[in-house]
Design an enzyme around this catalytic site. Structure first.
Site, PDB file in Angstrom:
ATOM      1  N   ASP A  91     -46.499   6.875 -38.192  1.00  0.00           N
ATOM      2  CA  ASP A  91     -46.204   8.027 -37.355  1.00  0.00           C
ATOM      3  C   ASP A  91     -47.158   7.974 -36.159  1.00  0.00           C
ATOM      4  O   ASP A  91     -48.172   7.299 -36.178  1.00  0.00           O
ATOM      5  CB  ASP A  91     -46.373   9.304 -38.183  1.00  0.00           C
ATOM      6  CG  ASP A  91     -45.777  10.505 -37.472  1.00  0.00           C
ATOM      7  OD1 ASP A  91     -45.172  10.335 -36.398  1.00  0.00           O
ATOM      8  OD2 ASP A  91     -45.930  11.626 -37.994  1.00  0.00           O
ATOM      9  N   ASP A 270     -40.001  10.523 -45.421  1.00  0.00           N
ATOM     10  CA  ASP A 270     -41.403  10.488 -45.855  1.00  0.00           C
ATOM     11  C   ASP A 270     -41.827  11.903 -46.128  1.00  0.00           C
ATOM     12  O   ASP A 270     -41.312  12.850 -45.504  1.00  0.00           O
ATOM     13  CB  ASP A 270     -42.314   9.907 -44.769  1.00  0.00           C
ATOM     14  CG  ASP A 270     -42.652  10.953 -43.714  1.00  0.00           C
ATOM     15  OD1 ASP A 270     -41.797  11.225 -42.858  1.00  0.00           O
ATOM     16  OD2 ASP A 270     -43.755  11.534 -43.776  1.00  0.00           O
ATOM     17  N   CYS A 308     -38.652   8.728 -68.600  1.00  0.00           N
ATOM     18  CA  CYS A 308     -39.223   8.098 -67.412  1.00  0.00           C
ATOM     19  C   CYS A 308     -39.875   6.769 -67.782  1.00  0.00           C
ATOM     20  O   CYS A 308     -40.464   6.624 -68.847  1.00  0.00           O
ATOM     21  CB  CYS A 308     -40.249   9.045 -66.791  1.00  0.00           C
ATOM     22  SG  CYS A 308     -41.143   8.345 -65.398  1.00  0.00           S
ATOM     23  N   CYS A 310     -42.285   5.235 -65.865  1.00  0.00           N
ATOM     24  CA  CYS A 310     -43.517   4.996 -65.098  1.00  0.00           C
ATOM     25  C   CYS A 310     -44.680   4.691 -66.031  1.00  0.00           C
ATOM     26  O   CYS A 310     -44.629   4.973 -67.228  1.00  0.00           O
ATOM     27  CB  CYS A 310     -43.842   6.193 -64.201  1.00  0.00           C
ATOM     28  SG  CYS A 310     -44.709   7.546 -65.016  1.00  0.00           S
ATOM     29  N   CYS A 313     -45.935   7.698 -68.032  1.00  0.00           N
ATOM     30  CA  CYS A 313     -45.075   8.105 -69.145  1.00  0.00           C
ATOM     31  C   CYS A 313     -45.009   7.038 -70.238  1.00  0.00           C
ATOM     32  O   CYS A 313     -44.834   7.362 -71.414  1.00  0.00           O
ATOM     33  CB  CYS A 313     -43.687   8.468 -68.645  1.00  0.00           C
ATOM     34  SG  CYS A 313     -43.682  10.042 -67.738  1.00  0.00           S
ATOM     35  N   HIS A 339     -46.603   9.096 -61.525  1.00  0.00           N
ATOM     36  CA  HIS A 339     -45.362   9.646 -62.057  1.00  0.00           C
ATOM     37  C   HIS A 339     -44.451  10.154 -60.931  1.00  0.00           C
ATOM     38  O   HIS A 339     -43.253   9.858 -60.905  1.00  0.00           O
ATOM     39  CB  HIS A 339     -45.639  10.771 -63.056  1.00  0.00           C
ATOM     40  CG  HIS A 339     -44.375  11.435 -63.488  1.00  0.00           C
ATOM     41  ND1 HIS A 339     -43.582  10.936 -64.494  1.00  0.00           N
ATOM     42  CD2 HIS A 339     -43.713  12.518 -63.002  1.00  0.00           C
ATOM     43  CE1 HIS A 339     -42.497  11.673 -64.612  1.00  0.00           C
ATOM     44  NE2 HIS A 339     -42.559  12.648 -63.730  1.00  0.00           N
TER      45      HIS A 339
END
Lengths: 372, 372
Positions: A91, A270, A308, A310, A313, A339
């Site tokens: 940005d 984003d 999940c 991840c 998890c 997560h």
């Protein structure tokens, strides 16, 4: 810029595409986690990779102040410095024009910021912002823009949009006069302003298209307007934009906002929501949000979300992560961050699958139902 | 307890052994990183594994307060809760008797603490401390002890040591009356007190040996005395202790102190130095300590230590980690922690190799030369 659309859902404007950069290809719609100062807070590049992050966002304003251009140049750009080897979008500092209310002056020539670290004054011109992003070496750089909160008076929004357009022209001239410092391609996106006024948005889009960019961002949203207005303006902009360019909705957003905007034909997103919420102890699941600090979780042996995949998890119980937050252990911030990033990446991946099957609208409706 | 000595260096008391627990075998001398509240600060179990950590230390006092016994029991002990599947040793709370100066009362029956979280009062008796460690499910539990700072008057040190011995007897009775809650073996170590007085240390050792423990810790050191005194007392204790038991020097220490104590026949160590120093930006290398925040490091493209194999050194420059500390990014704390833990693990591994080759003294001298 090499951007191709693989498929547009036959029932809405949602589309799946492919963005090619010299740091790899990105399947769109894509969500970019935010690493303002070069680092997605708490996470390592390897962890982002495991979360299937495709592209990260960083911030010109922050990187310019620290580590500063001398260091970034010395290291050969941000990729070499932070060791994230995928694509990076930066940005421009425009958002700080908006958010650092007390620390700026806006002139015809550019924006004078005061550093939030030490109060020192710095002038950002459209040209300088291009030069800084050359030093950063981001794959996609944004032009310096001027945004106002919503709703702003028509005249205020008009002034900001016209200033943005003038700056965009200067930015693209500077972009063409300079070149990449590190041997790979950089692309430049323009930013549409115009507040909540379709007339101004149209003027902005026409002006930017006349200048010509690699992609077009919808700026000046997610800054105070309600969701309906945001959707209307987004819808208006994606209608007016040619289909062939990537479309980036800046600073959006919550999972439901991202999904809603995908339907309107947005390709890139984003937001700090997944990371900031994670550090505050709020995690996303397919059954809604969970506040990790809630005492009810203290004996839960299941993970945050049993479905999940991840690292948090797969390895830890919600009860343990609750404990980590209660005793202020940094590992808790890490696990909640991982997560949430994984949740966003999986959500966007599922969205792409649904679009390819022309099932985006039922997918969206099913998802929104879980948000309560 | 199954402890075997593989080899003693023929030129000093340094020895290599093997400690068997139901969560795995540990090569000694071993250094245990500290996870007071169940978590080695900033690090995940997987990261500890990559650093070659063999065994971690946790703290009875801290775990008793948070998450508390109800939660630990519900989860089936600390291993199931924090997901560290290697051996765990728990300190007894004795160190808090020393360190929480304002928050305790010592009685014949035990110690009354005030929680540093909420000021609530709790009585720790020798029996209760055994019971708590049954619930924690540590592989090695420590008896409740009473230590004083050094130097203390002879009478003060004598009172503390005699109280420790009485408590040790009660602790072992409780240990024998109870059993492991989770199906694996737990062991109990006694703690030698007696301050800086060999006569008291000898009395303490004799008393503890008479009671009989799985291993013996040298307590009451690294609490104010100089290095020479610490070495003298350590040397005295390891002389008086039978060779067949593991010897644990509590709370030691800096790399040079650990190496010095290995020469005196110590098998086990713990200290917050690698992790706390790491979070403060001080990292260890084979050329001495480095302060990451030092401006001189801002352009360094090499890792913290080019000869180090840790994840921080394999992936990141010192210049980037310097930046992370300057902008308060948590990833900096993580990388410095990982580096320091790896440094300790490698140092102990090298020490074991040197002992097996009867080269510990030259190894030590070469190492101490790098400490300036």
């Amino acid at each position: 810029m090499e951007f191709s659309i693989n498929h547009t859902d036959k029932n809405c404007k949602a589309r799946v595409g492919r963005l090619k950069t010299d740091h790899g290809e990105v399947a769109t719609p894509v969500f970019m986690p935010v690493g303002s100062i070069g680092t997605v807070k708490t996470a390592s590049p390897a962890e982002l990779g495991k979360c299937q992050v495709q592209m990260m966002l960083s911030n010109t304003y922050h990187l310019y102040l620290r580590p500063g251009l001398e260091i970034l140049k010395e290291f050969g750009g941000l990729h070499q410095f932070n060791r994230w080897d995928g694509p990076i979008l930066t940005d421009s500092g425009g958002f700080q024009v908006y958010s650092l209310e007390e620390l700026k002056n806006i002139y015809e020539d550019g924006v004078e910021f005061k550093s939030h670290w030490d109060g020192s004054a710095h002038l950002f011109t459209p040209e300088k912002v291009v030069d800084i992003q050359r030093v950063i070496g981001s794959d996609i750089m944004m032009v310096l823009d001027y945004l106002t909160g919503n709703p702003s008076e028509f005249e205020v929004a008009q002034t900001a949009h016209r200033q943005t357009l003038k700056w965009a022209e200067r930015a693209t001239i500077q972009f063409q006069k300079t070149k990449s410092l590190y041997g790979y391609r950089q692309f430049q996106f323009g930013i549409i302003q115009g507040g909540i006024y379709p007339q101004l948005r149209e003027e902005s889009i026409k002006g930017l298209l006349l200048i010509g960019f690699d992609g077009y961002a919808i700026g000046g949203l997610a800054v105070g307007e309600d969701a309906e207005t945001r959707n209307q303006i987004t819808d208006f902009c994606t209608e007016k934009l040619p289909e062939v360019f990537p479309r980036y909705l800046m600073g959006v957003g919550k999972p439901e906002d991202v999904i809603q905007s995908i339907q309107l034909g947005v390709d890139m997103f984003d937001c700090v929501v997944p990371t900031r919420n994670g550090r505050n102890g709020t995690v996303f699941t397919h059954h809604g949000k969970i506040n990790i600090r809630n005492t009810a979780h203290k004996t839960v042996k299941d993970p945050i979300d049993p479905n999940c995949g991840c690292e948090a998890c797969l390895n830890f119980s919600l009860g343990y992560i609750h404990h980590l937050f209660k005793v202020n252990e940094i590992l808790g911030l890490r696990l909640a961050t991982i997560h949430n990033i994984y949740f966003y990446m999986k959500l966007l991946s599922d969205a792409r699958d649904a679009i390819l099957r022309d099932q985006f609208i039922p997918f969206k409706n099913a998802f929104l139902k879980t948000r309560g």
